[in-house]
Design a protein around this motif. Sequence first.
Motif, PDB file in Angstrom:
ATOM      1  N   LEU A 151      47.428  41.619  44.673  1.00  0.00           N
ATOM      2  CA  LEU A 151      48.145  42.048  43.091  1.00  0.00           C
ATOM      3  C   LEU A 151      48.174  40.686  42.898  1.00  0.00           C
ATOM      4  CD1 LEU A 151      48.663  43.613  40.710  1.00  0.00           C
ATOM      5  CD2 LEU A 151      50.834  43.784  41.616  1.00  0.00           C
ATOM      6  N   GLN A 152      48.759  39.462  42.904  1.00  0.00           N
ATOM      7  CA  GLN A 152      48.429  38.365  42.746  1.00  0.00           C
ATOM      8  C   GLN A 152      47.276  37.603  42.363  1.00  0.00           C
ATOM      9  OE1 GLN A 152      50.898  35.425  44.687  1.00  0.00           O
ATOM     10  NE2 GLN A 152      50.774  33.932  43.487  1.00  0.00           N
ATOM     11  N   GLN A 153      46.392  37.941  43.603  1.00  0.00           N
ATOM     12  CA  GLN A 153      45.305  37.775  43.332  1.00  0.00           C
ATOM     13  C   GLN A 153      43.855  38.229  42.083  1.00  0.00           C
ATOM     14  OE1 GLN A 153      43.430  37.806  47.928  1.00  0.00           O
ATOM     15  NE2 GLN A 153      44.590  36.360  48.612  1.00  0.00           N
ATOM     16  N   LEU A 154      44.181  39.390  42.571  1.00  0.00           N
ATOM     17  CA  LEU A 154      43.529  39.886  41.286  1.00  0.00           C
ATOM     18  C   LEU A 154      44.034  38.962  40.066  1.00  0.00           C
ATOM     19  CD1 LEU A 154      43.746  43.832  42.491  1.00  0.00           C
ATOM     20  CD2 LEU A 154      41.447  42.235  42.489  1.00  0.00           C
ATOM     21  N   GLU A 155      45.368  39.401  39.915  1.00  0.00           N
ATOM     22  CA  GLU A 155      45.743  38.638  37.931  1.00  0.00           C
ATOM     23  C   GLU A 155      45.376  37.867  38.498  1.00  0.00           C
ATOM     24  OE1 GLU A 155      50.308  39.173  38.979  1.00  0.00           O
ATOM     25  OE2 GLU A 155      49.816  41.766  37.919  1.00  0.00           O
ATOM     26  N   SER A 156      45.670  36.318  39.313  1.00  0.00           N
ATOM     27  CA  SER A 156      44.572  35.711  39.124  1.00  0.00           C
ATOM     28  C   SER A 156      43.129  34.932  38.399  1.00  0.00           C
ATOM     29  CB  SER A 156      44.815  34.058  40.078  1.00  0.00           C
ATOM     30  OG  SER A 156      44.432  34.970  41.781  1.00  0.00           O
ATOM     31  N   LEU A 157      42.563  35.946  39.357  1.00  0.00           N
ATOM     32  CA  LEU A 157      40.928  36.282  39.035  1.00  0.00           C
ATOM     33  C   LEU A 157      40.907  37.069  37.691  1.00  0.00           C
ATOM     34  CD1 LEU A 157      37.925  36.112  40.292  1.00  0.00           C
ATOM     35  CD2 LEU A 157      38.747  38.727  40.998  1.00  0.00           C
ATOM     36  N   GLN A 158      42.018  37.674  37.641  1.00  0.00           N
ATOM     37  CA  GLN A 158      41.389  38.221  36.171  1.00  0.00           C
ATOM     38  C   GLN A 158      42.023  37.049  35.111  1.00  0.00           C
ATOM     39  OE1 GLN A 158      43.793  42.297  35.376  1.00  0.00           O
ATOM     40  NE2 GLN A 158      42.279  42.757  36.693  1.00  0.00           N
ATOM     41  N   ALA A 159      42.489  36.315  35.168  1.00  0.00           N
ATOM     42  CA  ALA A 159      42.985  35.433  34.379  1.00  0.00           C
ATOM     43  C   ALA A 159      42.224  34.607  34.047  1.00  0.00           C
ATOM     44  CB  ALA A 159      44.184  34.934  34.399  1.00  0.00           C
TER      45      ALA A 159
ATOM     46  N   LEU B 224      28.367  48.939  36.152  1.00  0.00           N
ATOM     47  CA  LEU B 224      29.047  48.144  35.914  1.00  0.00           C
ATOM     48  C   LEU B 224      30.948  47.802  34.892  1.00  0.00           C
ATOM     49  CD1 LEU B 224      27.451  44.488  35.701  1.00  0.00           C
ATOM     50  CD2 LEU B 224      28.652  45.757  37.652  1.00  0.00           C
ATOM     51  N   ALA B 225      30.714  48.847  34.520  1.00  0.00           N
ATOM     52  CA  ALA B 225      31.519  49.471  33.454  1.00  0.00           C
ATOM     53  C   ALA B 225      32.721  50.476  34.044  1.00  0.00           C
ATOM     54  CB  ALA B 225      31.173  49.543  31.670  1.00  0.00           C
ATOM     55  N   ALA B 226      31.507  51.105  34.588  1.00  0.00           N
ATOM     56  CA  ALA B 226      32.585  52.026  35.515  1.00  0.00           C
ATOM     57  C   ALA B 226      33.728  51.614  36.452  1.00  0.00           C
ATOM     58  CB  ALA B 226      32.086  53.055  36.050  1.00  0.00           C
ATOM     59  N   LYS B 227      33.251  50.494  37.298  1.00  0.00           N
ATOM     60  CA  LYS B 227      33.270  49.676  37.758  1.00  0.00           C
ATOM     61  C   LYS B 227      34.806  49.242  37.567  1.00  0.00           C
ATOM     62  CE  LYS B 227      29.138  49.475  41.777  1.00  0.00           C
ATOM     63  NZ  LYS B 227      28.812  48.828  42.439  1.00  0.00           N
ATOM     64  N   TYR B 228      34.480  48.417  36.428  1.00  0.00           N
ATOM     65  CA  TYR B 228      35.362  47.965  35.841  1.00  0.00           C
ATOM     66  C   TYR B 228      36.561  48.690  35.570  1.00  0.00           C
ATOM     67  CZ  TYR B 228      37.817  44.840  32.708  1.00  0.00           C
ATOM     68  OH  TYR B 228      38.375  43.530  32.070  1.00  0.00           O
ATOM     69  N   GLU B 229      37.049  49.406  34.836  1.00  0.00           N
ATOM     70  CA  GLU B 229      37.912  50.621  34.433  1.00  0.00           C
ATOM     71  C   GLU B 229      38.124  50.655  35.584  1.00  0.00           C
ATOM     72  OE1 GLU B 229      35.805  53.070  32.203  1.00  0.00           O
ATOM     73  OE2 GLU B 229      35.363  52.450  30.469  1.00  0.00           O
ATOM     74  N   GLN B 230      37.449  51.482  37.014  1.00  0.00           N
ATOM     75  CA  GLN B 230      38.440  51.598  38.344  1.00  0.00           C
ATOM     76  C   GLN B 230      39.172  50.962  38.457  1.00  0.00           C
ATOM     77  OE1 GLN B 230      37.844  55.121  39.144  1.00  0.00           O
ATOM     78  NE2 GLN B 230      39.570  54.399  40.512  1.00  0.00           N
ATOM     79  N   VAL B 231      38.823  49.596  38.665  1.00  0.00           N
ATOM     80  CA  VAL B 231      39.524  48.522  38.739  1.00  0.00           C
ATOM     81  C   VAL B 231      40.241  48.296  38.294  1.00  0.00           C
ATOM     82  CG1 VAL B 231      39.330  45.574  39.409  1.00  0.00           C
ATOM     83  CG2 VAL B 231      37.491  46.898  40.208  1.00  0.00           C
ATOM     84  N   GLN B 232      40.575  48.202  37.227  1.00  0.00           N
ATOM     85  CA  GLN B 232      41.758  48.097  36.312  1.00  0.00           C
ATOM     86  C   GLN B 232      42.513  49.388  36.780  1.00  0.00           C
ATOM     87  OE1 GLN B 232      40.877  45.252  34.431  1.00  0.00           O
ATOM     88  NE2 GLN B 232      41.948  45.043  33.051  1.00  0.00           N
ATOM     89  N   LEU B 233      42.036  49.689  36.466  1.00  0.00           N
ATOM     90  CA  LEU B 233      42.972  51.277  37.521  1.00  0.00           C
ATOM     91  C   LEU B 233      43.767  51.239  38.278  1.00  0.00           C
ATOM     92  CD1 LEU B 233      44.761  54.814  35.985  1.00  0.00           C
ATOM     93  CD2 LEU B 233      42.275  55.364  37.293  1.00  0.00           C
ATOM     94  N   ASN B 234      42.744  50.669  39.388  1.00  0.00           N
ATOM     95  CA  ASN B 234      43.737  50.652  40.780  1.00  0.00           C
ATOM     96  C   ASN B 234      44.272  49.594  40.817  1.00  0.00           C
ATOM     97  OD1 ASN B 234      42.217  52.313  41.809  1.00  0.00           O
ATOM     98  ND2 ASN B 234      40.349  51.327  42.326  1.00  0.00           N
ATOM     99  N   THR B 235      44.415  48.311  39.713  1.00  0.00           N
ATOM    100  CA  THR B 235      44.706  47.125  39.399  1.00  0.00           C
ATOM    101  C   THR B 235      46.242  47.534  39.790  1.00  0.00           C
ATOM    102  OG1 THR B 235      42.534  45.701  39.376  1.00  0.00           O
ATOM    103  CG2 THR B 235      45.382  45.179  38.557  1.00  0.00           C
ATOM    104  N   ALA B 236      46.348  48.874  37.632  1.00  0.00           N
ATOM    105  CA  ALA B 236      47.415  48.545  37.739  1.00  0.00           C
ATOM    106  C   ALA B 236      48.386  49.865  38.716  1.00  0.00           C
ATOM    107  CB  ALA B 236      47.493  49.762  36.511  1.00  0.00           C
ATOM    108  N   THR B 237      47.719  50.817  38.991  1.00  0.00           N
ATOM    109  CA  THR B 237      48.795  51.516  40.034  1.00  0.00           C
ATOM    110  C   THR B 237      49.075  50.087  41.357  1.00  0.00           C
ATOM    111  OG1 THR B 237      46.608  53.616  39.876  1.00  0.00           O
ATOM    112  CG2 THR B 237      48.870  53.300  41.392  1.00  0.00           C
TER     113      THR B 237
END
Length: 318
Positions: free
Chosen positions: A26-34, A160-173
């Motif tokens: 989760l920390q790596q995903l948040e740093s990557l998104q930032a 890519l938009a579908a994958k991005y939304e899935q990544v966002q959903l998985n990150t929130a979960t």
Amino acid sequence: MPRATSRSMSPSKQTTTPRATPAQVLQQLESLQATHQDKITIIKLSEPISTANQNPSSENSNLRTSDISNSSLDNPTPASLEADLLHYRELFAKLRFSYVEQVTKEKFIRAIVGDPPLIVTAQENADLEASNLVAKAALKSLKNEVNDMISELETRGKQLAAKYEQVQLNTATLRDLVQGGKIEELEGRISELKAAQAQHVDVADGDDDTTGRIMNLPLAKTALLVEERRAALRDLDRQLEQLERLAPRKEKEVARLQNEVNALETKRANVTAAAREAKRRKENLAQGGVEDDLEAKGRWYRASQVALSQMLGVTEES
């Protein structure tokens, strides 16, 4: 290119590094998104147009802009962007027609008023038409290529938009799981289930070795065994259906046989009673007992028949 290189190197790093915890992921995903927050979005392509409309100069402050453009730049959505694209296509088509018309008129007027006037022959017109046909064919080929490229880009963009939304959903979960302490709860539940399964397998092994082996099968073999049992159950259901169709006829046959058996039972009871009565009379006579009325009547009828036969001279045929 550096980004592609880092992505290609990431699998090898994952194979060499130990398994990361959910909190680290989760920390790596948040740093990557930032880090890539400004590079992910495609809406940034509209910044030059939106900046020009939001900060107009004093000379063009009184010019009226399109309502569609203003509304879409405030809250851009795929539908609003598509409407803007259609709007700008129509505007550019009108502008192109006006430009071609103006240039043609200008050339025509210059050709007339020029000194000397420009005279075009039929051969020059034919050559120009032939070159125009070649240019039109090349332009059409380029347009088809561009349309194919646009379609491919649209398809890839949707993916890519579908994958991005899935990544966002998985990150929130994942964030909810990590911050809510659900992962520890699930791990504890898994440990309890494993312990209960091991205990159940031990009990099954003690009771029946076959049952223990079945309970300890992996998922693939268990699914195969379940499918075999289901096939056997379907076979039994088919046989049961066939027997149910034969049941009414068998019931009728059983009823008929039961009636015959009842008749034979009644006849057997009568014969048994008669045999017992005859046996009783015979035993009574053998013991010197008194004859009953039926036996006496029989003897009297027999003596009467013999006397009448002698008197009438009738001989009894054997």
